[in-house]
Write an enzyme that holds these catalytic residues in place. Structure first.
Site, PDB file in Angstrom:
ATOM      1  N   HIS A 153      18.543   8.878  48.348  1.00 49.21           N
ATOM      2  CA  HIS A 153      19.870   9.000  48.971  1.00 49.21           C
ATOM      3  C   HIS A 153      20.392   7.608  49.363  1.00 49.21           C
ATOM      4  CE1 HIS A 153      22.879  11.144  51.686  1.00 49.21           C
ATOM      5  NE2 HIS A 153      22.944   9.893  52.102  1.00 49.21           N
ATOM      6  N   GLU A 154      19.506   6.800  49.967  1.00 50.12           N
ATOM      7  CA  GLU A 154      19.937   5.455  50.410  1.00 50.12           C
ATOM      8  C   GLU A 154      20.184   4.520  49.232  1.00 50.12           C
ATOM      9  OE1 GLU A 154      20.002   7.206  53.840  1.00 50.12           O
ATOM     10  OE2 GLU A 154      20.927   5.280  53.336  1.00 50.12           O
ATOM     11  N   HIS A 157      23.484   4.918  47.704  1.00 54.22           N
ATOM     12  CA  HIS A 157      24.578   4.241  48.414  1.00 54.22           C
ATOM     13  C   HIS A 157      24.783   2.816  47.900  1.00 54.22           C
ATOM     14  CE1 HIS A 157      26.047   6.968  51.474  1.00 54.22           C
ATOM     15  NE2 HIS A 157      24.848   7.199  51.949  1.00 54.22           N
TER      16      HIS A 157
HETATM   17  O1  LIG Z   1      24.147   8.980  55.288  1.00 53.20           O
HETATM   18  C1  LIG Z   1      23.000   8.522  55.213  1.00 53.20           C
HETATM   19  O2  LIG Z   1      22.654   7.750  54.328  1.00 53.20           O
HETATM   20  C2  LIG Z   1      21.995   9.004  56.193  1.00 53.20           C
HETATM   21  C3  LIG Z   1      21.600  10.401  55.902  1.00 53.20           C
HETATM   22  C4  LIG Z   1      20.401  10.314  55.016  1.00 53.20           C
HETATM   23  C5  LIG Z   1      19.961  11.536  54.311  1.00 53.20           C
HETATM   24  C6  LIG Z   1      20.692  12.713  54.306  1.00 53.20           C
HETATM   25  C7  LIG Z   1      20.214  13.830  53.624  1.00 53.20           C
HETATM   26  C8  LIG Z   1      19.035  13.762  52.910  1.00 53.20           C
HETATM   27  C9  LIG Z   1      18.320  12.597  52.917  1.00 53.20           C
HETATM   28  C10 LIG Z   1      18.784  11.500  53.615  1.00 53.20           C
HETATM   29  C11 LIG Z   1      21.452  11.051  57.257  1.00 53.20           C
HETATM   30  O3  LIG Z   1      20.164  10.885  57.703  1.00 53.20           O
HETATM   31  S1  LIG Z   1      22.032  12.670  57.285  1.00 53.20           S
HETATM   32  C12 LIG Z   1      21.581  13.316  58.787  1.00 53.20           C
HETATM   33  C13 LIG Z   1      20.158  13.721  58.899  1.00 53.20           C
HETATM   34  C14 LIG Z   1      19.527  13.479  60.067  1.00 53.20           C
HETATM   35  C15 LIG Z   1      18.217  13.867  60.237  1.00 53.20           C
HETATM   36  C16 LIG Z   1      17.549  14.513  59.204  1.00 53.20           C
HETATM   37  C17 LIG Z   1      18.202  14.752  58.005  1.00 53.20           C
HETATM   38  C18 LIG Z   1      19.515  14.366  57.847  1.00 53.20           C
HETATM   39 NI    NI Z   2      24.470   8.891  53.125  1.00 52.33          NI
END
Ligand SMILES: O=C(O)C[C@@H](Cc1ccccc1)[C@H](O)SCc1ccccc1
Ligand code: NI
Length: 183
Positions: A153-154, A157
């Site tokens: 996911h990161e 980005h």
């Molecule tokens: O926007 C981001 O990159 C951070 C995301 C990362 C993410 C989301 C979904 C699946 C994998 C990674 C945030 O952490 S979304 C909010 C969140 C918070 C705690 C646990 C899961 C998701």
């Molecule tokens: Ni994200």
């Protein structure tokens, strides 16, 4: 802590630039800020106090900086009480990946996407990740399941990709037989 930019800002759709070593003072501060956000956001008291959305990862483009840097703080699991993966990953590259897909049963969200986008986000269940840490040390490790999903996911980005780009528009909850469903 810089504000988190929202979907629609062009910076989220750019290919981020490689980070140069040794890190400039600015990039060292950026790495600190990206990790601090996760640490604070995962502390319920501080999260509430600062009105943050909890995060397990945060990429530099999400704070308006188009550089290949992201923080990852995968919360400890009940069993062993320690985080399966925590680091600031710089110039990360996925050097190999499983054919077998994996997806979070709950779907995904994103700190830069306010709307809910339901659906499975098919990723690779296992990856071999190569990255540099803030000291310029090279790391190469295999990740699977949730830590692998977070890193993908990161890293997305850093290439201008958002999670909903992967969701099947016609059948959002479609999945192939051997896709690993991750809780
Ligand atoms: O926007 C981001 O990159 C951070 C995301 C990362 C993410 C989301 C979904 C699946 C994998 C990674 C945030 O952490 S979304 C909010 C969140 C918070 C705690 C646990 C899961 C998701
Ligand atoms: Ni994200």
């Amino acid at each position: 802590m810089k504000d988190i930019v929202r979907d629609g800002d062009p910076v989220l759709r750019q290919e981020a630039a490689d980070v140069q070593f040794p890190l400039s003072a600015e990039d060292q501060q950026l790495a600190k800020d990206l990790m601090e956000y996760l640490v604070v956001s995962q502390d319920p008291e501080q999260c509430k106090k600062y009105g943050l959305r909890a995060g397990v990862g945060l990429a530099a483009p999400q704070v308006g900086v188009s550089k290949k840097m992201a923080s990852v703080l995968v919360p400890p699991t009940e069993e062993d009480g320690e985080s399966p993966f925590t680091d600031v990953i710089i110039n990360p590259v996925i050097i190999s990946e499983s054919v077998q897909a994996g997806a979070l049963t709950e779907g995904e969200g994103c700190l830069s996407v306010d709307k809910d986008v339901p659906g499975f986000v098919p990723r690779h269940d296992r990856i071999t990740l190569r990255y540099y840490d803030v000291n310029g040390e090279k790391h190469q490790l295999r990740l699977k399941n949730y830590p692998a999903i977070v890193c993908q996911h990161e890293i997305d980005h850093l290439h201008g990709i958002l999670f909903y780009d992967h969701i099947n528009k016609d059948q959002p909850f479609t999945r192939d037989d051997d896709m690993v469903m991750i809780d």
